[in-house]
Design a protein around this motif. Structure first.
Motif, PDB file in Angstrom:
ATOM      1  N   SER A 146      -4.303   8.328  -8.254  1.00  0.00           N
ATOM      2  CA  SER A 146      -4.822   7.231  -7.441  1.00  0.00           C
ATOM      3  C   SER A 146      -3.725   6.298  -6.940  1.00  0.00           C
ATOM      4  O   SER A 146      -3.989   5.448  -6.083  1.00  0.00           O
ATOM      5  CB  SER A 146      -5.832   6.406  -8.253  1.00  0.00           C
ATOM      6  OG  SER A 146      -5.205   5.855  -9.411  1.00  0.00           O
ATOM      7  N   LEU A 147      -2.524   6.449  -7.458  1.00  0.00           N
ATOM      8  CA  LEU A 147      -1.419   5.559  -7.092  1.00  0.00           C
ATOM      9  C   LEU A 147      -0.635   6.134  -5.915  1.00  0.00           C
ATOM     10  O   LEU A 147      -0.652   7.349  -5.685  1.00  0.00           O
ATOM     11  CB  LEU A 147      -0.503   5.357  -8.296  1.00  0.00           C
ATOM     12  CG  LEU A 147      -1.139   4.662  -9.499  1.00  0.00           C
ATOM     13  CD1 LEU A 147      -0.173   4.621 -10.675  1.00  0.00           C
ATOM     14  CD2 LEU A 147      -1.598   3.263  -9.139  1.00  0.00           C
ATOM     15  N   GLY A 186      -2.238  -4.447  -6.194  1.00  0.00           N
ATOM     16  CA  GLY A 186      -2.649  -5.033  -7.465  1.00  0.00           C
ATOM     17  C   GLY A 186      -1.492  -5.355  -8.376  1.00  0.00           C
ATOM     18  O   GLY A 186      -1.633  -6.141  -9.310  1.00  0.00           O
ATOM     19  N   ASN A 187      -0.352  -4.734  -8.142  1.00  0.00           N
ATOM     20  CA  ASN A 187       0.851  -4.986  -8.944  1.00  0.00           C
ATOM     21  C   ASN A 187       2.055  -4.991  -8.006  1.00  0.00           C
ATOM     22  O   ASN A 187       2.792  -4.011  -7.918  1.00  0.00           O
ATOM     23  CB  ASN A 187       1.026  -3.925 -10.031  1.00  0.00           C
ATOM     24  CG  ASN A 187      -0.025  -4.022 -11.108  1.00  0.00           C
ATOM     25  OD1 ASN A 187      -1.113  -3.497 -10.981  1.00  0.00           O
ATOM     26  ND2 ASN A 187       0.298  -4.737 -12.176  1.00  0.00           N
ATOM     27  N   SER A 188       2.251  -6.106  -7.331  1.00  0.00           N
ATOM     28  CA  SER A 188       3.358  -6.187  -6.382  1.00  0.00           C
ATOM     29  C   SER A 188       3.969  -7.578  -6.424  1.00  0.00           C
ATOM     30  O   SER A 188       3.389  -8.517  -6.993  1.00  0.00           O
ATOM     31  CB  SER A 188       2.867  -5.877  -4.960  1.00  0.00           C
ATOM     32  OG  SER A 188       1.897  -6.822  -4.551  1.00  0.00           O
ATOM     33  N   GLY A 189       5.143  -7.712  -5.825  1.00  0.00           N
ATOM     34  CA  GLY A 189       5.828  -8.997  -5.825  1.00  0.00           C
ATOM     35  C   GLY A 189       6.062  -9.484  -7.244  1.00  0.00           C
ATOM     36  O   GLY A 189       6.569  -8.749  -8.103  1.00  0.00           O
ATOM     37  N   GLY A 190       5.673 -10.735  -7.531  1.00  0.00           N
ATOM     38  CA  GLY A 190       5.855 -11.296  -8.867  1.00  0.00           C
ATOM     39  C   GLY A 190       5.002 -10.653  -9.924  1.00  0.00           C
ATOM     40  O   GLY A 190       5.192 -10.906 -11.115  1.00  0.00           O
ATOM     41  N   ASN A 191       4.032  -9.806  -9.511  1.00  0.00           N
ATOM     42  CA  ASN A 191       3.163  -9.128 -10.474  1.00  0.00           C
ATOM     43  C   ASN A 191       3.495  -7.642 -10.586  1.00  0.00           C
ATOM     44  O   ASN A 191       2.695  -6.851 -11.077  1.00  0.00           O
ATOM     45  CB  ASN A 191       1.694  -9.294 -10.053  1.00  0.00           C
ATOM     46  CG  ASN A 191       0.725  -8.920 -11.159  1.00  0.00           C
ATOM     47  OD1 ASN A 191       0.960  -9.207 -12.330  1.00  0.00           O
ATOM     48  ND2 ASN A 191      -0.361  -8.268 -10.795  1.00  0.00           N
ATOM     49  N   ALA A 192       4.686  -7.254 -10.127  1.00  0.00           N
ATOM     50  CA  ALA A 192       5.091  -5.849 -10.220  1.00  0.00           C
ATOM     51  C   ALA A 192       5.252  -5.429 -11.678  1.00  0.00           C
ATOM     52  O   ALA A 192       5.409  -6.256 -12.575  1.00  0.00           O
ATOM     53  CB  ALA A 192       6.404  -5.650  -9.481  1.00  0.00           C
ATOM     54  N   GLU A 196       0.814  -1.207   0.000  1.00  0.00           N
ATOM     55  CA  GLU A 196       0.000   0.000   0.000  1.00  0.00           C
ATOM     56  C   GLU A 196       0.851   1.262   0.000  1.00  0.00           C
ATOM     57  O   GLU A 196       0.459   2.286  -0.584  1.00  0.00           O
ATOM     58  CB  GLU A 196      -0.932  -0.005   1.213  1.00  0.00           C
ATOM     59  CG  GLU A 196      -2.102  -0.982   1.108  1.00  0.00           C
ATOM     60  CD  GLU A 196      -1.678  -2.425   1.281  1.00  0.00           C
ATOM     61  OE1 GLU A 196      -2.462  -3.321   0.925  1.00  0.00           O
ATOM     62  OE2 GLU A 196      -0.536  -2.669   1.766  1.00  0.00           O
ATOM     63  N   THR A 197       2.022   1.204   0.627  1.00  0.00           N
ATOM     64  CA  THR A 197       2.876   2.388   0.702  1.00  0.00           C
ATOM     65  C   THR A 197       3.499   2.753  -0.636  1.00  0.00           C
ATOM     66  O   THR A 197       3.854   3.900  -0.876  1.00  0.00           O
ATOM     67  CB  THR A 197       3.987   2.159   1.740  1.00  0.00           C
ATOM     68  OG1 THR A 197       4.689   3.371   1.956  1.00  0.00           O
ATOM     69  CG2 THR A 197       4.948   1.068   1.295  1.00  0.00           C
ATOM     70  N   GLY A 198       3.658   1.760  -1.535  1.00  0.00           N
ATOM     71  CA  GLY A 198       4.327   1.977  -2.820  1.00  0.00           C
ATOM     72  C   GLY A 198       5.817   1.728  -2.729  1.00  0.00           C
ATOM     73  O   GLY A 198       6.442   1.979  -1.691  1.00  0.00           O
TER      74      GLY A 198
END
Length: 548
Positions: free
Chosen positions: A507-508, A458-464, A433-435
């Motif tokens: 929004s990011l 929604g776009n973090s870890g392996g989905n960054a 959430e922090t970015g």
């Protein structure tokens, strides 16, 4: 996926022939009989059709399609993707083969709708008429291999091995690999392929034995590749994120392949431009491995001579930030702890990445005008490796600007240095959430590439969201790693050249204060296997500067 039974099967012909050895008897010549074909056609515009052929006394089946492609299916089941845009009718002929070489055949028509179209890839691939491609022998990583499973970390990069420029030159390899000519031609809606291999093909070690080689090493072996083969452009199904792939796959009929033989005919296009092509294919007899090949429109003779078509010089990047707001030049003999914090330990689950090092203050030093973060093979608090990690959290935090770091990478498989940033509200809201903005990540197991990434809900870890670019001599020469961060864009550069742009939005979580982090991890999800001979190595940072 909803499937529709195809009705109105058209039986066209039933053929019988035999080519027998003299000692075959009638009871060994079993004619395939009662051949039937069923089809299930998708109605979602994907162009997929599942075929099932069955016959008594049949040993194997061959499917011949009117688009020029064919396939062998021993069990009679085959799924075909038709990609001609719109609603089209195709003739499908199935040949059932029995013992002694006898066969019977039957044909059906299927009407299939396909909504897939990639005119850009088609135009780049063929040049609108005909274009010839060559292995990009002068480029680092022109051949590589990595994991293929979507569950593996970074499964869409050649993390196991990448070839150095001209690594395969010498002996006979340069003549059977680097001099290959692959020509893609366009004729109306159709694409054809032809490989001129000068009579010899470069075979992967796992296939060399099957084609008359010594089976134990990659080899150049005689192979006739003459003749045109049909090519289909289809949607890729590997699961590679859109920022790392065009989402289009080249499917070559008739067993065609792209220079390095790995038993595959389907190649996902990771990137393509007017003069560059980067593809990935899963190995035929080992689906856990994916191989990567880079191509160029410059022939090998011109590449090896340093010649070829000259590409225009890129326009210099125009920064929005000229005023130096803060920097650390590391000119003293100790870390400035009024700005930097030491992080100690192994965090939770190896800092969330299964890293295997224990961070210590002693592994961070300043001397001779540089910061050194050193990873070592040594025991500490139950861990076999130590390293260092520092942050500016609560001491120096900022919003927007140009951040530059000039650094040399450590050496050794398993090293994973990073220069990155987290949102200043990390302790309150957590991650992702922090970015997170990764200015630079590099791994010793893949030294020819550096990457940057953005992590957010929604776009973090392996989905960054990840950007990658080639790099040479990362451990022996300083390179400048830069991010230009504004409310509109986050732009990543290597040595002043832009390689990745991300559109920022209100929004990011990239529109508030962030703090800096530098560390060298060992192993973990991205660092991978640690080399047995690794003992000690450092990331050396000449400076880090922020312009606003």
């Amino acid at each position: 996926m909803k499937m529709i039974k195809k009705i109105g099967i058209l039986v066209l012909l039933f053929g019988l022939f035999s080519c027998q050895e003299d000692d075959l008897t009638l009871d060994t010549i079993m004619v395939p009989a009662d051949l039937s074909i069923s089809s299930e056609i998708s109605d979602d515009g994907s162009g997929l059709v599942e075929f099932n052929a069955s016959a008594t006394n049949a040993l194997t089946y061959k499917f011949n399609f009117s688009d020029g492609s064919s396939a062998v299916a021993p069990n009679g089941n085959y799924t075909k993707r038709f990609t001609r845009t719109g609603l089209n009718t195709y003739l499908v002929t199935v040949v059932a083969y029995g013992q002694g070489g006898v066969s019977s055949s039957k044909s059906v028509e299927v009407e299939v709708r396909s909504d897939f179209s990639d005119p850009d890839t088609k135009e780049f691939l063929t040049g609108g008429n005909s274009k010839t491609w060559y292995v990009a022998s002068a480029q680092a990583g022109h051949l590589g291999v990595g994991p293929s499973e979507a569950g593996a970390p970074d499964f869409y990069t050649p993390t196991y091995y990448t070839a150095a420029p001209f690594e395969k030159a010498g002996d006979e390899l340069s003549s059977c690999f680097y001099t290959d000519e692959i020509t893609f031609s366009e004729s109306g809606e159709n694409i054809t392929y032809e490989l001129n291999n000068n009579g010899f093909t470069f075979f992967n070690v796992d296939y060399a034995g099957e084609f008359g080689g010594s089976a134990g090493q990659d080899e150049c072996l005689a192979l006739d590749t003459s003749g045109e083969k049909s090519v289909t452009l289809a949607p890729a199904s590997s699961g590679i994120p859109a920022d790392a792939s065009t989402q289009t796959e080249i499917q070559i009929g008739g067993g065609g392949f792209m220079s390095y033989y790995i038993g595959a005919s389907n190649y996902e296009v990771l990137s393509i431009t007017e003069n560059t092509l980067y593809v990935r294919a899963v190995m035929g007899n080992n689906p856990a491995l994916a191989w990567y090949v880079k191509f160029t429109t410059t022939p090998y003779a011109q590449q090896s001579a340093g010649g070829g078509a000259e590409e225009p010089e890129p326009e210099p990047f125009q920064t929005q930030f000229e005023d130096l707001a803060w920097s650390d030049e590391f000119d003293g003999d100790a870390l400035d702890t009024s700005v930097w914090n030491y992080e100690i330990g192994n965090g939770t689950d190896g800092w969330g990445n299964n890293e295997v090092q224990y961070y210590k203050e002693e592994n961070v030093t300043v001397q001779d005008g540089s910061l050194f973060i050193t990873a070592k093979r040594e025991s500490e608090s139950g861990f076999d490796f130590t390293s260092g990690r520092i942050t500016t959290q609560d001491n120096y935090e900022f919003t927007y600007g140009r951040i530059e770091a000039r650094a040399k990478m450590p050496e050794g498989g398993g090293t994973w240095p990073a220069i990155w940033m987290l949102g200043a509200n990390f302790d309150e809201v957590g991650w992702p959430e922090t970015g997170e903005i990764d200015i630079m990540e590099w791994v010793g197991n893949n030294p020819g590439e550096t990457s940057s990434a953005l992590h957010y809900p929604g776009n973090s870890g392996g989905n960054a969201v990840v950007g990658r670019t080639e790099i040479a001599n990362a451990s022996t020469e300083f390179h400048t790693y830069t991010v230009e961060w504004t409310s509109e864009n986050i732009i990543l550069l290597l040595d002043g050249e832009e390689f990745f742009t991300f559109t920022n939005e209100a929004s990011l979580p990239f529109n508030k204060d962030f703090f800096l982090i530098m560390n060298v991890a060992m192993g973990g999800g991205l660092g991978g296997e640690i080399a047995d001979d690794f003992q000690e190595s450092s990331m050396e940072v000449d400076y880090i500067r922020i312009y606003q």
